[in-house]
Design an enzyme around this catalytic site. Structure first.
Site, PDB file in Angstrom:
ATOM      1  N   TYR A   1     -29.822 -23.150  19.585  1.00  0.00           N
ATOM      2  CA  TYR A   1     -30.817 -22.278  20.222  1.00  0.00           C
ATOM      3  C   TYR A   1     -31.034 -20.972  19.458  1.00  0.00           C
ATOM      4  O   TYR A   1     -30.328 -20.683  18.508  1.00  0.00           O
ATOM      5  CB  TYR A   1     -30.540 -22.049  21.700  1.00  0.00           C
ATOM      6  CG  TYR A   1     -29.252 -21.430  22.162  1.00  0.00           C
ATOM      7  CD1 TYR A   1     -28.395 -20.719  21.334  1.00  0.00           C
ATOM      8  CD2 TYR A   1     -28.897 -21.542  23.509  1.00  0.00           C
ATOM      9  CE1 TYR A   1     -27.246 -20.149  21.813  1.00  0.00           C
ATOM     10  CE2 TYR A   1     -27.732 -20.974  24.005  1.00  0.00           C
ATOM     11  CZ  TYR A   1     -26.905 -20.277  23.146  1.00  0.00           C
ATOM     12  OH  TYR A   1     -25.765 -19.718  23.637  1.00  0.00           O
ATOM     13  N   GLU A   2     -32.053 -20.239  19.861  1.00  0.00           N
ATOM     14  CA  GLU A   2     -32.539 -19.048  19.143  1.00  0.00           C
ATOM     15  C   GLU A   2     -32.943 -19.380  17.709  1.00  0.00           C
ATOM     16  O   GLU A   2     -32.795 -18.570  16.795  1.00  0.00           O
ATOM     17  CB  GLU A   2     -31.488 -17.941  19.147  1.00  0.00           C
ATOM     18  CG  GLU A   2     -31.334 -17.230  20.472  1.00  0.00           C
ATOM     19  CD  GLU A   2     -32.563 -16.430  20.882  1.00  0.00           C
ATOM     20  OE1 GLU A   2     -33.386 -16.075  20.003  1.00  0.00           O
ATOM     21  OE2 GLU A   2     -32.715 -16.170  22.088  1.00  0.00           O
TER      22      GLU A   2
END
Length: 593
Positions: free
Chosen positions: A440-441
């Site tokens: 994620y990110e």
């Protein structure tokens, strides 16, 4: 599982002896009188207590229970609401916030250490305040004065939480194809309609309101990323007097059932004509969102670092207590049936690898945070340099910390043997929890593309040269330090290797459009190892003169030697992989996969 103990000695050593943080804070006007050594030490000591006594005890139980969803309502595991209330009462959500709206205005160099402790103790818990902090950053930088006055004080105090709503079922990395729409209304607000997925903290029972920052497009917006705008959409509308009003048309359709971070609510959010307000300028939502990305991506990297530290603590305790076989040098504890496994070279290899990667990572997170502080509070050319270095180093920190985070948790699991694979000891949870940090990110592959493409090829290596110049300046400052030569000479060699590889990638990119992508991951790892070498050389420079005073300093120097001797040589293979080019990746026909 070992009880978590914050590595305060290491953190204070880095802040005060390696990076001289208090000297930097004293010369930045916004931090003068706000941050100093005494304040920093007190803050770290208090967070160490909170992490050990409040967050760590609910880590495993939170994983076992997970979050619950029923008819649109999300509840967090037992103990989480109480821990969140304690966190907020301590003012931790305001630590880095703008003082004009109730924040404490502390530097990121200090915040990075605090974040590591929270993540080591409980990654799932850490995600709730970190998302609020990210939303606050974007709102503070781009929101109208009215929005900031209305929302930031409550978000800093934690009674209102924040969430970032980017991803859609068909649009992850490619946000330019999002379908969520925003329709302007006569009162200046917007009706926001669409669905978002993978929204961390999209709904929960920790705060009385949740403030969503949502990416959406106006009906007549340009296609692609240039048509994205950012909107503030609260779960509950806010009355003129600041009190909570009626429920907005924002609902959680479900929560995800995940491999790890089970106590963090990962939500599918539906916006059905919800009332929202524009943050920043129309069609410039991505720019507004990227204001907080450097902080958030460093924050995700610190999640990997925090998991590594927790893994190391667990594994060291186990290795000291578990007795199996005798030392190759003969019995070390003759009164027992066998020796602790810590005597065996391979166990030491696994523990020292973790220790060396954690030490280098913690130093690099502090170094990146230093440049974030200068970018935020500095002026003139120094500020511009800081902004460029932050842009360059953010993808390295996010991807390298988390790649090595998984490596460290698996090494810790290996030290435990079969006990590392069962739930009882808690080590397997760390492996599951840290895995998401690589995804994620922005996945780590995307971070590598960002480093090689936008941050290196796009500016013909200008950002890279700023970093290389900083490393070279340190090397030059130690050229007459014979005691440090064992670190300075190989660091100079590795910097030259990285320079040459960078030049070859820049040249290849002119001829081969696949060249940057083919080199990206190995290049990022090469960069990461050289950056860690820079950090360990700086650590050694600070520790060497004091090795006779305290065993802590000799431990730092010996770990630096291990890193240079056993881990840094991986750069040679990585450079060869980068130089191999794109042909072997692209030549295989699709039907042969």
């Amino acid at each position: 599982m070992a009880e978590y103990k914050a590595p305060l000695r290491e953190m204070n050593f880095l802040l005060h002896e390696v990076f001289a943080a208090d000297e930097l804070w004293a010369r930045l006007p916004a931090l003068e009188g706000v941050a100093d050594r005494e304040t920093a030490d007190a803050i770290l000591e208090e967070m160490a207590k909170l992490a050990a006594n409040t967050l760590d005890p609910i880590n495993r139980s939170g994983d076992e229970e997970g979050c619950h969803w029923e008819e649109g309502v999300v509840t967090t595991p037992k103990g989480f609401p109480e821990a969140y209330a304690t966190f907020c009462e301590g003012g931790w959500g305001a630590l880095l916030g703008n003082p004009e709206y109730g924040g404490m205005g502390m530097p990121k160099m200090l915040g990075a250490q605090v974040e590591e402790m929270i993540n080591s103790a409980n990654i799932s818990f850490a995600l709730y305040p970190v998302l609020t902090a990210g939303a606050c950053l974007a709102l503070d930088a781009h929101g109208s004065e009215e929005l900031k006055q209305r929302y930031l004080p409550k978000m800093y105090e934690g009674s209102w939480a924040g969430a970032m709503d980017l991803t859609e079922p068909h649009a992850g990395t490619d946000l330019g194809i999002i379908r969520t729409k925003a329709e302007p209304q006569e009162d200046g607000s917007y009706r926001v309609t669409g669905s978002k997925i993978f929204i961390t903290g999209g709904d929960h029972d920790l705060s009385e309101n949740i403030i969503h920052l949502v990416l959406a497009k106006l009906p007549d917006a340009p296609k692609g990323p240039k048509g994205i705008s950012l909107f503030l959409v609260p779960k509950f509308l806010v009355n003129e007097d600041g009190s909570i009003g009626e429920r907005n048309a924002v609902n959680c359709g479900s929560i995800e059932h995940k491999m790890g971070i089970k106590a963090s609510a990962t939500c599918a959010m539906n916006f059905d004509g919800a009332k929202g307000w524009l943050v920043g300028e129309l069609n410039k939502g991505l720019a507004a969102m990227f204001t907080m990305m450097n902080y958030e991506r460093l924050g995700v990297g610190i999640q990997g670092l925090g998991a590594s530290e927790r893994s190391y603590q667990n594994a060291v305790e186990y290795a000291r207590e578990r007795i199996q076989s005798r030392s190759p040098a003969g019995p070390q504890q003759a009164d027992k049936a066998a020796d602790p496994i810590l005597v065996h070279p391979d166990v030491r290899r696994m523990l020292l690898t973790q220790k060396a990667l954690i030490g280098g990572g913690r130093a690099l997170s502090t170094y990146v945070a230093q440049w974030l502080d200068i970018a935020k509070f500095g002026e003139g050319e120094e500020k511009k340099k800081a902004e460029a270095l932050v842009a360059l180093l953010t993808p390295v920190a996010k991807a390298f910390f988390t790649d090595k985070g998984l490596d460290c948790t698996v090494l810790g699991q290996q030290v435990f043997g079969g006990h590392g694979y069962i739930r009882e000891w808690g080590q397997e949870q760390l492996v599951r929890d840290v895995r998401i940090t690589q995804i994620y990110e922005g996945t780590n592959g995307i971070q590598a593309l960002d480093l090689i493409g936008r941050k290196t090829v796009a500016n013909n290596g200008a950002f890279f040269e700023l970093f290389a110049g900083d490393v070279q300046q340190f090397i030059d400052s130690q050229v007459d330090n014979e005691a440090l030569a064992e670190f300075i000479q190989p660091l100079a060699t590795e910097l030259q290797r990285l320079r040459e590889v960078t030049a070859r990638v820049l040249a290849a990119a002119q001829e081969d459009p696949h060249a940057p992508g083919a080199a990206s991951v190995e290049y990022l790892h090469l960069f990461g190892y050289v950056a860690y070498a820079f950090m360990w050389a700086r650590i050694a420079a600070a520790a060497l003169p004091k090795t006779g005073e305290d065993s802590f300093y000799s431990g730092q120097v010996k770990t630096a030697r291990f890193f240079f001797a056993r881990l840094l040589p991986q750069t040679k293979a990585l450079a060869d992989s980068v130089d191999a080019g794109s042909a072997t990746l692209m030549d295989l026909e699709e039907e042969l996969f």
